[in-house]
Design a protein around this motif. Structure first.
Motif, short mmCIF file in Angstrom:
data_model
loop_
_atom_site.label_atom_id
_atom_site.label_comp_id
_atom_site.label_asym_id
_atom_site.label_seq_id
_atom_site.Cartn_x
_atom_site.Cartn_y
_atom_site.Cartn_z
N GLU A 82 -31.77 24.02 74.79
CA GLU A 82 -31.88 24.03 76.08
C GLU A 82 -33.81 23.85 76.04
OE1 GLU A 82 -27.95 26.12 75.65
OE2 GLU A 82 -30.31 26.68 74.25
N VAL A 83 -34.41 24.69 74.81
CA VAL A 83 -35.84 24.06 74.46
C VAL A 83 -36.33 22.84 74.46
CG1 VAL A 83 -38.01 24.60 73.07
CG2 VAL A 83 -36.09 27.11 74.24
N ALA A 84 -35.44 21.98 73.59
CA ALA A 84 -35.50 20.32 72.99
C ALA A 84 -34.96 19.86 74.41
CB ALA A 84 -34.13 20.06 72.23
N LYS A 85 -34.41 19.93 75.40
CA LYS A 85 -33.86 19.50 76.57
C LYS A 85 -35.18 19.47 77.70
CE LYS A 85 -30.40 18.51 80.60
NZ LYS A 85 -31.76 18.12 81.37
N ILE A 86 -35.82 20.45 77.47
CA ILE A 86 -37.28 21.24 78.87
C ILE A 86 -38.10 20.62 78.35
CG2 ILE A 86 -38.91 23.19 78.73
CD1 ILE A 86 -36.47 25.03 79.20
N LEU A 87 -38.41 19.90 76.70
CA LEU A 87 -40.04 19.94 76.16
C LEU A 87 -39.52 17.77 76.07
CD1 LEU A 87 -40.14 21.61 73.13
CD2 LEU A 87 -41.41 22.34 75.04
N GLN A 88 -38.70 17.34 75.82
CA GLN A 88 -38.67 16.05 75.62
C GLN A 88 -37.02 15.18 76.93
OE1 GLN A 88 -38.03 14.42 72.07
NE2 GLN A 88 -35.65 14.96 70.96
N GLY A 89 -37.10 15.96 77.77
CA GLY A 89 -35.50 15.90 78.28
C GLY A 89 -33.79 15.35 77.61
N GLY A 90 -33.44 14.72 78.38
CA GLY A 90 -31.72 14.14 77.43
C GLY A 90 -30.74 15.30 78.27
N THR A 91 -29.63 15.38 76.85
CA THR A 91 -28.95 16.09 77.97
C THR A 91 -27.91 16.98 76.63
OG1 THR A 91 -26.73 14.56 77.05
CG2 THR A 91 -28.03 13.77 79.30
N ILE A 92 -27.19 17.84 77.07
CA ILE A 92 -27.09 18.83 76.76
C ILE A 92 -25.17 18.72 76.89
CG2 ILE A 92 -26.50 21.24 75.44
CD1 ILE A 92 -28.72 21.92 76.10
N THR A 93 -24.32 18.27 75.75
CA THR A 93 -22.43 19.07 75.76
C THR A 93 -22.24 20.18 75.26
OG1 THR A 93 -22.99 16.61 75.98
CG2 THR A 93 -20.89 17.61 76.20
N TYR A 94 -21.79 21.03 76.12
CA TYR A 94 -21.19 22.05 75.75
C TYR A 94 -19.53 21.98 76.13
CZ TYR A 94 -25.72 24.49 77.24
OH TYR A 94 -26.63 24.43 76.94
N GLU A 95 -18.90 22.53 74.72
CA GLU A 95 -17.25 23.04 74.57
C GLU A 95 -16.86 22.97 76.56
OE1 GLU A 95 -16.21 22.18 72.11
OE2 GLU A 95 -17.21 22.02 70.28
#
Length: 190
Positions: A82-95
């Protein structure tokens, strides 16, 4: 005039770092695993002007240093998608349960996607001579934005992530604020 002692506040440790996004749906994330925050002022310097005639200095105007923000290096001992997404953007996938992390993908090469704008707070403990924490120093940095980062690994060593964050205050806003608070914010486990 009497010589007097200034206020002395002894602080130690990175007790907590918080990141609060500024978008339409603000998110606040607590980092309890950070162990180092380095801050250096970002400045612009206007060079000095000297009037020298026949080798003699007649007059001079000294250089001027203008603060434009802060360059912050945050070291964290775990990866937080979640911090990575805030810092540089991108997408997170969850189960399927929408809680268990599955995958983080940063922005694609050549993308103009950037991380979010956020405020960051650093909390350090204040100890007295009795060894008891009497409060916390809270240093707040406005209008932060992360920069792209890499991920590596080493045998027998837990990964330590280092993030570069730039804080750029708005016109009329201070580059940081220091406040003494009695307790740390309560961090939810959900």
């Amino acid at each position: 005039m009497a010589l007097k002692k200034g206020t002395e506040i002894a602080t130690i440790d990175v007790c907590l770092v918080t990141i609060t996004t500024k978008g339409d749906s603000p998110v606040e994330i607590a980092l309890k695993t950070s162990n180092q925050v380095q801050v250096s002022p970002a400045t612009e310097t206007t060079e000095a002007v000297k009037l020298i005639i026949k080798g003699e200095l007649i007059a001079q105007k000294g250089e001027e240093v203008t603060i434009t923000g802060n360059a912050i290096t945050l070291t964290d001992n775990v990866f937080n998608p979640e911090v990575a997404k805030i810092l540089q953007g991108g997408t997170i996938t969850y189960e399927e349960d929408q809680k268990t992390f599955k995958k983080y993908t940063p922005p694609v090469v050549g993308s103009t996607e950037k991380g979010e704008i956020f405020d960051m707070a650093l909390y350090s403990a204040i100890y007295g001579t009795d060894g008891i924490i009497s409060g916390y120093e809270k240093v707040s940095y406005p209008n932060c934005q992360g920069t792209p980062f890499g991920v590596g690994a080493e045998d027998g060593v837990f990964n330590v992530n280092t993030y570069t964050i730039n804080s750029k205050p708005s016109a009329g806003q201070a580059p940081y604020d220091i406040e003494i608070v009695k307790t740390l914010p309560v961090v939810s486990t959900s």
